[in-house]
Design a protein around this motif. Structure first.
Motif, PDB file in Angstrom:
ATOM      1  N   GLY A 135       0.796  -1.234   0.000  1.00 44.96           N
ATOM      2  CA  GLY A 135       0.000   0.000   0.000  1.00 44.96           C
ATOM      3  C   GLY A 135       0.821   1.273   0.000  1.00 44.96           C
ATOM      4  O   GLY A 135       0.598   2.144   0.842  1.00 44.96           O
ATOM      5  N   PRO A 136       1.760   1.452  -0.930  1.00 48.33           N
ATOM      6  CA  PRO A 136       2.557   2.688  -0.969  1.00 48.33           C
ATOM      7  C   PRO A 136       1.679   3.864  -1.380  1.00 48.33           C
ATOM      8  O   PRO A 136       1.295   3.977  -2.538  1.00 48.33           O
ATOM      9  N   HIS A 137       1.352   4.736  -0.433  1.00 53.65           N
ATOM     10  CA  HIS A 137       0.397   5.794  -0.762  1.00 53.65           C
ATOM     11  C   HIS A 137       1.110   7.022  -1.333  1.00 53.65           C
ATOM     12  O   HIS A 137       1.014   7.293  -2.526  1.00 53.65           O
ATOM     13  N   GLU A 138       1.813   7.753  -0.506  1.00 55.88           N
ATOM     14  CA  GLU A 138       2.487   8.954  -1.030  1.00 55.88           C
ATOM     15  C   GLU A 138       3.984   8.711  -1.181  1.00 55.88           C
ATOM     16  O   GLU A 138       4.593   7.946  -0.426  1.00 55.88           O
ATOM     17  N   ILE A 139       4.567   9.402  -2.152  1.00 53.82           N
ATOM     18  CA  ILE A 139       6.002   9.348  -2.409  1.00 53.82           C
ATOM     19  C   ILE A 139       6.505  10.774  -2.562  1.00 53.82           C
ATOM     20  O   ILE A 139       5.815  11.637  -3.124  1.00 53.82           O
ATOM     21  N   THR A 140       7.682  11.042  -2.027  1.00 52.70           N
ATOM     22  CA  THR A 140       8.326  12.329  -2.225  1.00 52.70           C
ATOM     23  C   THR A 140       9.820  12.080  -2.383  1.00 52.70           C
ATOM     24  O   THR A 140      10.258  10.936  -2.502  1.00 52.70           O
ATOM     25  N   ARG A 141      10.598  13.142  -2.381  1.00 54.13           N
ATOM     26  CA  ARG A 141      12.031  13.011  -2.637  1.00 54.13           C
ATOM     27  C   ARG A 141      12.781  13.913  -1.673  1.00 54.13           C
ATOM     28  O   ARG A 141      12.336  15.023  -1.367  1.00 54.13           O
ATOM     29  N   LEU A 142      13.920  13.428  -1.177  1.00 50.72           N
ATOM     30  CA  LEU A 142      14.744  14.270  -0.324  1.00 50.72           C
ATOM     31  C   LEU A 142      15.306  15.431  -1.135  1.00 50.72           C
ATOM     32  O   LEU A 142      15.687  15.254  -2.301  1.00 50.72           O
ATOM     33  N   PRO A 143      15.382  16.621  -0.569  1.00 45.67           N
ATOM     34  CA  PRO A 143      15.846  17.792  -1.319  1.00 45.67           C
ATOM     35  C   PRO A 143      17.266  17.611  -1.845  1.00 45.67           C
ATOM     36  O   PRO A 143      18.146  17.109  -1.143  1.00 45.67           O
ATOM     37  N   GLY A 144      17.460  17.976  -3.114  1.00 43.22           N
ATOM     38  CA  GLY A 144      18.788  17.985  -3.695  1.00 43.22           C
ATOM     39  C   GLY A 144      19.369  16.641  -4.031  1.00 43.22           C
ATOM     40  O   GLY A 144      20.557  16.542  -4.372  1.00 43.22           O
TER      41      GLY A 144
ATOM     42  N   ALA B  37       5.757   6.354   1.828  1.00 42.31           N
ATOM     43  CA  ALA B  37       4.893   5.978   2.944  1.00 42.31           C
ATOM     44  C   ALA B  37       4.110   4.738   2.533  1.00 42.31           C
ATOM     45  O   ALA B  37       3.120   4.827   1.805  1.00 42.31           O
ATOM     46  N   ASN B  38       4.586   3.570   2.963  1.00 35.85           N
ATOM     47  CA  ASN B  38       3.865   2.319   2.736  1.00 35.85           C
ATOM     48  C   ASN B  38       2.800   2.180   3.819  1.00 35.85           C
ATOM     49  O   ASN B  38       3.106   1.913   4.986  1.00 35.85           O
TER      50      ASN B  38
END
Length: 360
Positions: free
Chosen positions: A156-165, A172-173
């Motif tokens: 259930g991976p809902h949201e994904i983002t990326r570390l800056p730079g 978020a599973n």
């Protein structure tokens, strides 16, 4: 003026000399939000910092969230789970570039993120026959071809983002297994295991943390990342709402999840549901919203509860200037709030804003 600009660009394209375009060319919107209009039609809207509309582009169905290209005025609008479309939109021309469809046996979760250079798009997906999470990879420079996929590190991976730079993905599973044949029914609550995973752009799992075993039904759902790499997570408790643990988790790589909550009375007002999470513009505060409870709670970045604002059906949250946040509601409101208790209604729209407000 806009039609003149578009005509100019068309002429330049015909001459083979196309100037680079930026978000400023598309009206310099500050935020993206999906919405349902009063006539039932769905759109992706661009909003200015004062809540005014900059553009509105039709969607084929209900949207959930979007992601903005880091350089060009392009956005990806994602269908609400368990939807299968992701619309690639030219926000300058106001048109659909192409439509990404989830592969057979998969559906999207309503979120995605670009690589640092904007060439790749990463999409959380449900491999529902196998009950596992997948991150799909799409290549913008190759006509949006799907060029790969790898494990999300959980279910259930809902949201994904990326570390800056850097091209380190944060996922978020949520831990919840679903299947389109049973709609949005949750199939594994007694055995669910949510986690927060850090994964490289080629699929290598760097780090993974989980809530305590006793809180295994606390689903990690939504994410915000500060400029210094601090991650905030909004959670949704799958047990009795009166027994809900903290709905805000804070994490830095190499450490444990830290949980934060308000006093019992205020915590209960969240109704066990964190809808969105955001850092303030200066990164010093964190807001967590609950459309079910009609409240937005504000904490400092160390997890100390500061205040809350009551707003009917509030969910979308994004950074404003200083210690402030911009929030959107299902009643069409766009407002600014901050940790001092300040509230200012910015605009009122005749549409229902969906769950998320995405900063460009």
């Amino acid at each position: 003026m806009q039609s003149t600009r578009r005509g100019f660009l068309a002429g330049m394209m015909a001459a083979g000399a196309v100037p680079a375009t930026s978000w400023a060319e598309a009206g310099n919107p500050a935020y993206l939000a999906a919405a349902r209009d009063s006539d039932g039609a769905y759109h992706l809207a661009g909003l200015a910092r004062d809540g005014a509309g900059r553009f509105s582009i039709p969607l084929p169905g209900r949207g959930h969230a979007a992601t903005a290209h880091p350089k060009h005025p392009e956005a990806i609008a994602f269908a609400r789970r368990p939807g299968t479309f992701a619309l690639v939109i030219d926000c300058l021309a106001g048109r659909e570039i192409t439509r990404l469809e989830a592969p057979e046996g998969r559906h999207f979760y309503g979120h995605g993120v670009f690589s640092q250079d904007g060439n790749l798009l990463f999409t959380p997906e449900n491999d529902y026959d196998n009950g596992t999470g997948v991150i799909g990879v799409w290549d913008r420079s190759a006509h949006w071809d799907r060029v790969g996929a790898f494990s999300s590190g959980g279910t259930g991976p809902h949201e994904i983002t990326r570390l800056p730079g850097q091209d380190v993905l944060v996922v978020a599973n949520g831990g919840i297994e679903t299947h389109p044949e049973t709609g949005r029914a949750k199939l594994n609550i007694p055995d669910m295991r949510p986690n927060l995973s850090y994964i490289t752009a080629n699929g290598h799992l760097l780090e993974q943390v989980e809530p305590p075993v006793a809180d295994h039904m606390n689903s990690l759902r939504h994410l915000a990342v500060n400029a210094d790499g601090l991650v905030a997570c909004a959670l949704q408790w799958q047990g009795d709402r009166f027994d809900a643990p903290a709905l805000l988790a804070i994490h830095r790589q190499g450490g444990a999840l830290q949980f934060a909550m308000a006093s019992d009375t205020q915590h209960l007002q969240m109704q066990a549901y964190g809808g969105s999470v955001s850092f303030s513009g200066d990164g010093s505060h964190i807001a967590v919203t609950s459309p079910r409870g009609g409240v937005a709670q504000i904490f400092d970045r160390d997890g100390a509860f500061l205040t809350q604002h009551s707003l009917e059906d509030v969910c979308g949250a994004a950074p404003a200037t200083g210690t402030g946040f911009i929030v959107t509601t299902g009643t069409g409101e766009v407002a600014e709030i901050d940790a001092s208790g300040k509230y200012q209604k910015l605009s009122q729209h005749t549409r229902q804003w969906d769950n998320h407000l995405i900063a460009i």
